[in-house]
Motif scaffolding. Structure first.
Motif, short mmCIF file in Angstrom:
data_model
loop_
_atom_site.label_atom_id
_atom_site.label_comp_id
_atom_site.label_asym_id
_atom_site.label_seq_id
_atom_site.Cartn_x
_atom_site.Cartn_y
_atom_site.Cartn_z
N PRO A 99 0.85 -1.21 0.00
CA PRO A 99 0.00 0.00 0.00
C PRO A 99 0.87 1.24 0.00
CG PRO A 99 -0.80 -1.59 1.60
CD PRO A 99 0.51 -2.12 1.11
N PRO A 100 0.41 2.30 -0.64
CA PRO A 100 1.23 3.52 -0.70
C PRO A 100 1.51 4.07 0.70
CG PRO A 100 -0.99 3.92 -1.55
CD PRO A 100 -0.86 2.46 -1.38
N LEU A 101 2.64 4.76 0.80
CA LEU A 101 3.11 5.32 2.06
C LEU A 101 2.97 6.84 1.99
CD1 LEU A 101 4.70 4.54 4.74
CD2 LEU A 101 6.75 5.19 3.47
N ASP A 102 2.25 7.41 2.94
CA ASP A 102 2.06 8.86 2.99
C ASP A 102 3.05 9.49 3.96
OD1 ASP A 102 0.07 8.86 1.13
OD2 ASP A 102 -1.55 9.39 2.51
N ILE A 103 3.85 10.42 3.47
CA ILE A 103 4.73 11.22 4.32
C ILE A 103 3.94 12.48 4.71
CG2 ILE A 103 6.89 12.50 4.43
CD1 ILE A 103 7.18 9.43 4.36
N ARG A 104 3.88 12.70 6.03
CA ARG A 104 2.98 13.70 6.55
C ARG A 104 3.64 15.09 6.62
NH1 ARG A 104 -1.66 11.06 5.90
NH2 ARG A 104 -2.39 13.15 6.48
N ALA A 105 2.90 16.04 7.19
CA ALA A 105 3.34 17.43 7.19
C ALA A 105 4.21 17.80 8.37
CB ALA A 105 2.12 18.36 7.15
N ASP A 106 4.39 16.88 9.34
CA ASP A 106 5.20 17.24 10.50
C ASP A 106 6.03 16.05 10.94
OD1 ASP A 106 3.96 15.99 13.19
OD2 ASP A 106 2.34 16.47 11.80
N GLY A 107 7.09 16.35 11.68
CA GLY A 107 8.06 15.34 12.07
C GLY A 107 7.50 14.29 13.00
N VAL A 108 6.63 14.66 13.93
CA VAL A 108 6.08 13.69 14.86
C VAL A 108 5.29 12.62 14.11
CG1 VAL A 108 4.45 13.38 16.76
CG2 VAL A 108 6.01 15.33 16.77
N ALA A 109 4.45 13.05 13.19
CA ALA A 109 3.67 12.09 12.41
C ALA A 109 4.58 11.20 11.57
CB ALA A 109 2.68 12.83 11.52
N ASN A 110 5.66 11.74 11.04
CA ASN A 110 6.54 10.94 10.19
C ASN A 110 7.35 9.93 10.99
OD1 ASN A 110 5.82 11.96 7.66
ND2 ASN A 110 7.06 13.79 8.00
N ARG A 111 7.63 10.22 12.24
CA ARG A 111 8.28 9.21 13.08
C ARG A 111 7.34 8.04 13.29
NH1 ARG A 111 10.59 13.89 13.59
NH2 ARG A 111 12.72 14.15 14.37
N ALA A 112 6.04 8.32 13.42
CA ALA A 112 5.05 7.25 13.55
C ALA A 112 4.93 6.46 12.26
CB ALA A 112 3.69 7.84 13.95
N VAL A 113 4.99 7.14 11.12
CA VAL A 113 4.95 6.46 9.82
C VAL A 113 6.12 5.49 9.71
CG1 VAL A 113 5.24 6.80 7.34
CG2 VAL A 113 3.70 8.29 8.62
N PHE A 114 7.31 5.93 10.06
CA PHE A 114 8.48 5.06 9.99
C PHE A 114 8.35 3.88 10.95
CE2 PHE A 114 10.32 7.85 7.10
CZ PHE A 114 11.65 7.57 6.83
N GLU A 115 7.89 4.14 12.16
CA GLU A 115 7.77 3.07 13.16
C GLU A 115 6.77 2.02 12.69
OE1 GLU A 115 8.81 1.12 16.66
OE2 GLU A 115 9.68 2.93 15.76
N ASN A 116 5.72 2.43 12.02
CA ASN A 116 4.72 1.49 11.52
C ASN A 116 5.29 0.57 10.45
OD1 ASN A 116 1.85 0.63 11.49
ND2 ASN A 116 1.89 1.40 9.39
N GLU A 117 6.28 1.06 9.71
CA GLU A 117 6.90 0.26 8.66
C GLU A 117 7.99 -0.65 9.21
OE1 GLU A 117 6.26 0.40 5.03
OE2 GLU A 117 4.44 1.13 6.04
N GLU A 118 8.68 -0.19 10.26
CA GLU A 118 9.82 -0.96 10.79
C GLU A 118 9.98 -0.65 12.28
OE1 GLU A 118 14.60 -0.51 10.45
OE2 GLU A 118 13.56 -0.78 8.54
N PRO A 119 9.78 -1.63 13.15
CA PRO A 119 9.96 -1.38 14.59
C PRO A 119 11.34 -0.79 14.89
CG PRO A 119 8.93 -3.52 14.23
CD PRO A 119 9.35 -3.00 12.88
N GLY A 120 11.36 0.27 15.66
CA GLY A 120 12.61 0.94 15.99
C GLY A 120 12.99 2.06 15.04
N ALA A 121 12.25 2.19 13.93
CA ALA A 121 12.61 3.18 12.92
C ALA A 121 12.31 4.60 13.37
CB ALA A 121 11.90 2.89 11.60
N ALA A 122 11.38 4.78 14.32
CA ALA A 122 11.08 6.13 14.80
C ALA A 122 12.29 6.71 15.51
CB ALA A 122 9.87 6.12 15.73
N ALA A 123 12.89 5.92 16.39
CA ALA A 123 14.08 6.40 17.10
C ALA A 123 15.23 6.62 16.12
CB ALA A 123 14.47 5.40 18.18
#
Length: 530
Positions: free
Chosen positions: A98-122
């Motif tokens: 499914p397509p991946l949406d990069i959001r308008a702020d950094g907090v949301a994008n850390r959540a996007v990364f974490e959803n794709e790969e555990p540990g990716a937010a940090a």
């Protein structure tokens, strides 16, 4: 200084910004543009109710635009109606995820990364902290430097950072990003800014990870009305400051005279739209045209700082095939900015930049749909799509045309891209809904913009073509001849071109500092009052 005559060659954003800043400084400025419209690569095209930005479409580094407008005594808010895009962009993958949406702020994008790969937010948090630090260092020390004076580079804080700087310069971006995340698509999100820089993640120095601070933390904006609004506003500011803008004026030579042992710029020869030849005298010439064209076509061999043989060792960056498409009905599968990533990026870039270059299929594409945000750019009930396919910088690939009438390689690339968008985004009837189609190829960039080898962006930001290794903004053989635009420092992109205009001012002032000029630029009247 005040009252000296300046000719600016080229009416793209760099030429317009240079004309504006120098006119505000009190120079008598005439700007000559060979085409009938302004903007250069950042142009606009309208047909049947559709309006397309023909080049740049990402509004990043907003502080650079803010600074430029403040230099001119105004503000971004007064000049442009900006909106923040959310999502900033959407990523489609060849593997069918499914397509991946990069959001308008950094907090949301850390959540996007974490959803794709555990540990990716940090991991992203660490990556972006380094990106922001590098970005601040670049703005404060490098981007606004003419490198005429290298002493600012030996400041104690920079010397302390030498080990980190060495790594960022010598390690490629793709390898650096791989040290933070494992997921291939997340690595691509961190690596794709290299394409904005005219190169591949395997060739771009990892210093350019600073770009991720801009889209993942700072967000992506859009000026309502399109980027033609930005061009129109800068042109208006230039004229308000006293610059004279002449279109349909193709410069055919930079005129020089010997002053002792040195040559000095004395003006230009140009041909108007009717074919009549003119001479325009000046004390200073600033060429914002393609540097290869300026050096090899407008100057005699003996006065070339960058002769033809020097260009043989340089990387022109990519060419592109563009398709401007008017589409019937809505396309909810797409957002304003869309990236289509092939799984094997290395093979994709090797096809473009390798020893036997060609057009990749499938290709990593970019698709802009500004009608998602701006209803004025397409008729009601229609969308407009700007499709960009990176290809080799090679004029032999040909030119585009209307309704499939372009050269074969160009139209085949556009057909393949339409099929790819249709399949990956789930729009099975996309081809049948296209009511307007125009293509553009490398030959068009060469003929319309004098682009070296038909390149779309400018010389690539490899290590050998970045910072003080990039061609400087003053001729070494002709006094009074300066350069601006994507071919010179600091480099590719609208923000860089705005900075290049400011570097012309700094060069003329003899200002060797590494940071931006104080705001606003004082007008000659203000100087007299003070």
């Amino acid at each position: 200084m005040t009252g000296q005559r300046v000719v600016v060659v080229g009416g793209g954003i760099a030429g317009l910004a240079t004309a504006a800043l120098l006119a505000r400084e009190g120079y008598a400025v005439t700007m000559l543009e060979q085409n009938r419209t302004l903007g250069g690569r950042a142009g606009s095209w309208e047909h049947d109710g559709f309006r397309f930005d023909t080049g740049p479409s990402w509004y990043l580094m907003p502080e650079v635009f803010d600074h430029f407008f403040r230099l001119m005594g105004t503000s971004t808010a007064e000049q442009l109606d900006l909106v923040t895009l959310d999502p900033g962009y959407r990523v489609f993958s060849e593997d069918g995820r499914p397509p991946l949406d990069i959001r308008a702020d950094g907090v949301a994008n850390r959540a996007v990364f974490e959803n794709e790969e555990p540990g990716a937010a940090a991991a992203l948090d660490r990556y972006l902290a380094g990106a922001e630090d590098t970005y601040r260092m670049a703005v404060d020390r490098f981007l606004y430097s003419t490198f005429a004076d290298l002493r600012p580079l030996f400041a104690p804080d920079l010397l302390r950072r030498l080990p980190r700087l060495a790594r960022l310069l010598l390690e490629p971006l793709d390898r650096y990003a791989a040290g933070f995340v494992q997921d291939n698509r997340l690595r691509q999100v961190l690596g794709y800014p290299a394409v904005f820089l005219g190169t591949s993640p395997g060739k771009a120095p990892s210093m350019y990870h600073l770009m991720s601070h801009l889209d993942l933390d700072d967000g992506v904006r859009y000026p309502l009305g399109g980027f033609t609004e930005l061009i129109d506003r800068i042109a208006a500011l230039a004229e308000e400051a006293g610059a004279r803008i002449v279109t349909g004026a193709r410069v055919t030579a930079i005129r020089t005279a010997q002053d002792g042992k040195r040559a000095h710029a004395r003006g230009v020869d140009y041909r108007d739209a009717a074919g009549a030849q003119h001479t325009l005298d000046a004390d200073i010439v600033v060429s914002a045209a393609d540097l290869h064209h300026t050096e090899t076509q407008l100057l005699p061999p003996s006065l070339r700082t960058h002769p033809e043989n020097a260009w043989e060792r340089r990387d022109p960056g990519p060419g592109v095939v563009l398709a401007y498409l008017g589409v019937r009905g809505r396309l909810p599968q797409l957002t304003h900015h869309n990236l289509f990533f092939t799984t094997d990026w290395e093979a994709n870039f090797q096809t473009i930049y390798g020893p036997d270059p060609g057009i990749p299929d499938p290709a990593s594409l970019y698709v802009c749909m500004p009608s998602e945000t701006d209803p004025e750019v397409a008729p009601e009930g229609y969308e407009n799509l700007f499709v960009l396919i990176p290809v080799p910088a090679d004029v032999s690939l040909g030119a585009g045309g209307m309704d499939g009438a372009g050269d074969r390689a160009i139209e085949r690339a556009a057909d393949a891209a339409i099929r790819q968008i249709s399949a990956w985004a789930g729009i099975p009837d996309l081809a049948d809904r296209i009511v307007l189609r125009r293509t553009v190829g490398p030959e068009d960039f060469a003929s319309e913009f004098n682009a070296w080898r038909g390149g779309a962006l400018g010389p690539a930001h490899t290590l050998r073509q970045s910072a003080f290794f990039r061609p400087g903004n003053a001729s070494k053989k002709v006094d009074g001849l300066l350069y601006a635009g994507c071919s010179t420092i600091p480099g590719i992109g609208l923000p860089m071109c705005l900075i290049s205009a400011e570097l012309v001012v700094k060069r003329l002032r003899g200002d060797g500092s590494g940071g931006p000029l104080p705001e606003p630029l004082p007008t000659p009247q203000a100087e007299r009052v003070s």
